[in-house]
Design a protein around this motif. Structure first.
Motif, PDB file in Angstrom:
ATOM      1  N   ASP A 199       8.881   3.996  83.187  1.00  0.00           N
ATOM      2  CA  ASP A 199      10.069   4.313  82.385  1.00  0.00           C
ATOM      3  C   ASP A 199      11.184   4.176  83.259  1.00  0.00           C
ATOM      4  O   ASP A 199      11.239   4.461  84.552  1.00  0.00           O
ATOM      5  CB  ASP A 199      10.047   6.021  81.755  1.00  0.00           C
ATOM      6  CG  ASP A 199       8.986   5.863  80.651  1.00  0.00           C
ATOM      7  OD1 ASP A 199       8.458   4.970  80.242  1.00  0.00           O
ATOM      8  OD2 ASP A 199       8.578   6.916  80.509  1.00  0.00           O
ATOM      9  N   CYS A 247       9.061  12.916  85.372  1.00  0.00           N
ATOM     10  CA  CYS A 247       9.756  12.693  84.030  1.00  0.00           C
ATOM     11  C   CYS A 247      11.127  13.332  83.954  1.00  0.00           C
ATOM     12  O   CYS A 247      11.868  12.764  84.075  1.00  0.00           O
ATOM     13  CB  CYS A 247       8.816  12.924  82.806  1.00  0.00           C
ATOM     14  SG  CYS A 247       7.436  12.279  82.471  1.00  0.00           S
ATOM     15  N   SER A 261      12.153  12.262  80.231  1.00  0.00           N
ATOM     16  CA  SER A 261      12.897  11.797  81.119  1.00  0.00           C
ATOM     17  C   SER A 261      14.302  11.446  80.457  1.00  0.00           C
ATOM     18  O   SER A 261      15.489  11.778  81.054  1.00  0.00           O
ATOM     19  CB  SER A 261      12.485  10.486  81.476  1.00  0.00           C
ATOM     20  OG  SER A 261      12.312   9.360  80.459  1.00  0.00           O
ATOM     21  N   CYS A 287      10.142   8.459  78.113  1.00  0.00           N
ATOM     22  CA  CYS A 287       9.605   9.672  77.030  1.00  0.00           C
ATOM     23  C   CYS A 287      10.687  10.604  77.076  1.00  0.00           C
ATOM     24  O   CYS A 287      11.803  10.279  77.630  1.00  0.00           O
ATOM     25  CB  CYS A 287       8.544  10.215  78.118  1.00  0.00           C
ATOM     26  SG  CYS A 287       9.022  10.961  79.469  1.00  0.00           S
ATOM     27  N   CYS A 302       4.825   4.876  85.119  1.00  0.00           N
ATOM     28  CA  CYS A 302       4.689   4.589  83.564  1.00  0.00           C
ATOM     29  C   CYS A 302       5.665   3.447  83.468  1.00  0.00           C
ATOM     30  O   CYS A 302       5.826   2.851  82.303  1.00  0.00           O
ATOM     31  CB  CYS A 302       5.020   5.872  82.730  1.00  0.00           C
ATOM     32  SG  CYS A 302       6.752   6.296  83.322  1.00  0.00           S
ATOM     33  N   ASN A 314      10.206   5.075  86.822  1.00  0.00           N
ATOM     34  CA  ASN A 314       9.035   5.922  87.486  1.00  0.00           C
ATOM     35  C   ASN A 314       7.817   4.831  87.284  1.00  0.00           C
ATOM     36  O   ASN A 314       7.484   4.286  86.575  1.00  0.00           O
ATOM     37  CB  ASN A 314       8.869   6.919  86.236  1.00  0.00           C
ATOM     38  CG  ASN A 314       7.597   7.935  86.675  1.00  0.00           C
ATOM     39  OD1 ASN A 314       6.810   7.635  87.538  1.00  0.00           O
ATOM     40  ND2 ASN A 314       7.551   9.004  85.789  1.00  0.00           N
ATOM     41  N   ARG A 326       4.360  16.127  84.184  1.00  0.00           N
ATOM     42  CA  ARG A 326       5.648  15.857  83.748  1.00  0.00           C
ATOM     43  C   ARG A 326       6.690  15.777  84.749  1.00  0.00           C
ATOM     44  O   ARG A 326       7.966  15.719  84.054  1.00  0.00           O
ATOM     45  CB  ARG A 326       5.916  16.115  82.361  1.00  0.00           C
ATOM     46  CG  ARG A 326       4.778  16.086  81.444  1.00  0.00           C
ATOM     47  CD  ARG A 326       4.236  14.928  81.083  1.00  0.00           C
ATOM     48  NE  ARG A 326       5.533  13.940  80.494  1.00  0.00           N
ATOM     49  CZ  ARG A 326       5.579  13.910  79.208  1.00  0.00           C
ATOM     50  NH1 ARG A 326       5.021  14.521  78.410  1.00  0.00           N
ATOM     51  NH2 ARG A 326       6.601  12.992  78.848  1.00  0.00           N
TER      52      ARG A 326
HETATM   53 FE1  FES Z   1       7.356   7.915  81.731  1.00  0.00          FE
HETATM   54 FE2  FES Z   1       7.866  10.505  81.449  1.00  0.00          FE
HETATM   55  S1  FES Z   1       6.112   9.279  80.908  1.00  0.00           S
HETATM   56  S2  FES Z   1       9.211   9.151  82.624  1.00  0.00           S
END
Ligand code: FES
Length: 133
Positions: free
Chosen positions: A41, A109, A67, A64, A39, A36, A106
């Motif tokens: 992730d 995510c 996700s 998170c 962020c 993502n 979100r």
């Molecule tokens: Fe990064 Fe949810 S904060 S995927």
């Protein structure tokens, strides 16, 4: 917070803390990883396909709870499905599986794991949550 929401939050946390189908497949038919960009992730998915059926699926990643729980739920859902059936899974399926209202912030995510399947393994090349931006 209503009783339902409480239940679903625990359910998501359980998938986050005890992810199902977590790890790697040694010789996957398809493997793909995405992050993502907002962020950093990550979710990656390995698929083993035999006779058009998802014989095994594993995911790895970090990020998170939404996700990672969403990836865990997606792997549970897809295992044993035919590829054709699995390809029909869309954004609404993933969001309803999480069972709580996901705020626009979100959405990425929640849909990161679906993006890995769609954009990567199946070459559809489309971020399913794009229109949410
Ligand atoms: Fe990064 Fe949810 S904060 S995927």
């Amino acid at each position: 917070m209503g009783v339902d929401e409480q239940f679903y939050r625990e359910y998501i946390l359980d998938h986050y803390k005890n992810p199902r189908n977590f790890g790697h497949i040694e010789h996957p038919t398809y493997t793909h990883e995405e992050d993502n960009p907002l962020c950093g992730d990550v979710v990656g998915i390995d698929l083993l396909v035999k006779d058009g059926v998802v014989d095994d699926i594993k995911f790895h990643g970090r990020g998170c709870a939404i996700s990672q729980a969403s990836a865990s739920l997606l792997t549970e859902r897809i295992k044993g499905m035919s590829l054709d059936e699995a390809r029909t899974i869309g954004k609404e399926d993933v969001l309803s599986e999480l069972g709580i209202d996901i705020s626009p912030a979100r959405i990425k995510c929640a849909l990161l794991s679906l993006k890995v399947l769609k954009a990567g393994a199946w070459g559809l090349g489309e971020w399913p949550g794009e229109e949410e931006e």
